[in-house]
Write an enzyme that holds these catalytic residues in place. Structure first.
Site: not given
Length: 196
Positions: A70-72, A107
């Site tokens: 995950s990424d933000q 994401g």
């Protein structure tokens, strides 16, 4: 049939705490990934790329697993804000965001290392900020020190007091892991948080 190994490709204590809510045993692994944006890369493309890159970065350690990456990013007027790192940058971010709307793009990737199939998605969250005085910003930063958080706040605690409203399908996405969508992906892969 034994349960598939589930891995969170993250060292984020926020993502770990979110995933723990589902009550599913999991491992964590630190992905070695350059998180810099490529020239001209839109935020949605960036978070999708990094979410998958994080999952793939640890895949070699788990040949038959489901790996969550995950990424933000937080954006204001299309510009990525990033994590402030310092009090001065946090003040600048909150002053700039005061009375305006931040768009968070989170994401998510679920990588099946046995089949090498990666499912990815982006979960957007609109955060409408209250008009903030400098005293309110200073008071908030004194109490929470959210210098490692995109947007310079922690929505899961006092940071919620900075908001007028949130627009989203999954409030967990704002903290860094969209659990509603992740639950659907996990169920499709045979891991059901609710049991049968």
């Amino acid at each position: 049939m034994p349960r598939r190994v589930l891995v969170l490709a993250s060292t984020s204590p926020y993502r770990r705490a979110l995933l723990e809510r589902l009550g599913i045993p999991f491992h964590t692994a630190a992905p070695a990934v350059d998180e810099g944006a490529r020239p001209g890369e839109p935020p949605q493309v960036l978070v999708l790329r990094l979410a998958e890159a994080k999952a793939r970065a640890v895949a070699g350690q788990y040949p038959d697993a489901l790996i969550i990456g995950s990424d933000q990013v937080a954006c204001l007027d299309g510009e990525i804000l990033g994590k402030p790192g310092t009090r001065a940058r946090a003040i600048a971010q909150l002053e700039r965001a005061s009375g305006r709307t931040l768009l968070f793009q989170t994401g998510l990737c679920l990588l099946n290392t046995k089949t090498d199939v990666a499912q990815t998605l982006v979960e957007p969250v609109g955060v409408h900020m209250r008009r903030l005085t400098r005293a309110q910003i200073d008071g908030y930063l004194d109490r929470e020190q959210p210098f490692d958080c995109a947007g310079s706040f922690k929505s899961e605690s006092l940071g919620i007091a900075l908001f007028e409203r949130i627009e989203c399908d999954d409030p967990n996405a704002l903290i860094g892991l969209p659990l509603i969508r992740l639950t659907r992906l996990l169920e499709a892969a045979g891991i059901t948080p609710l049991g049968a």
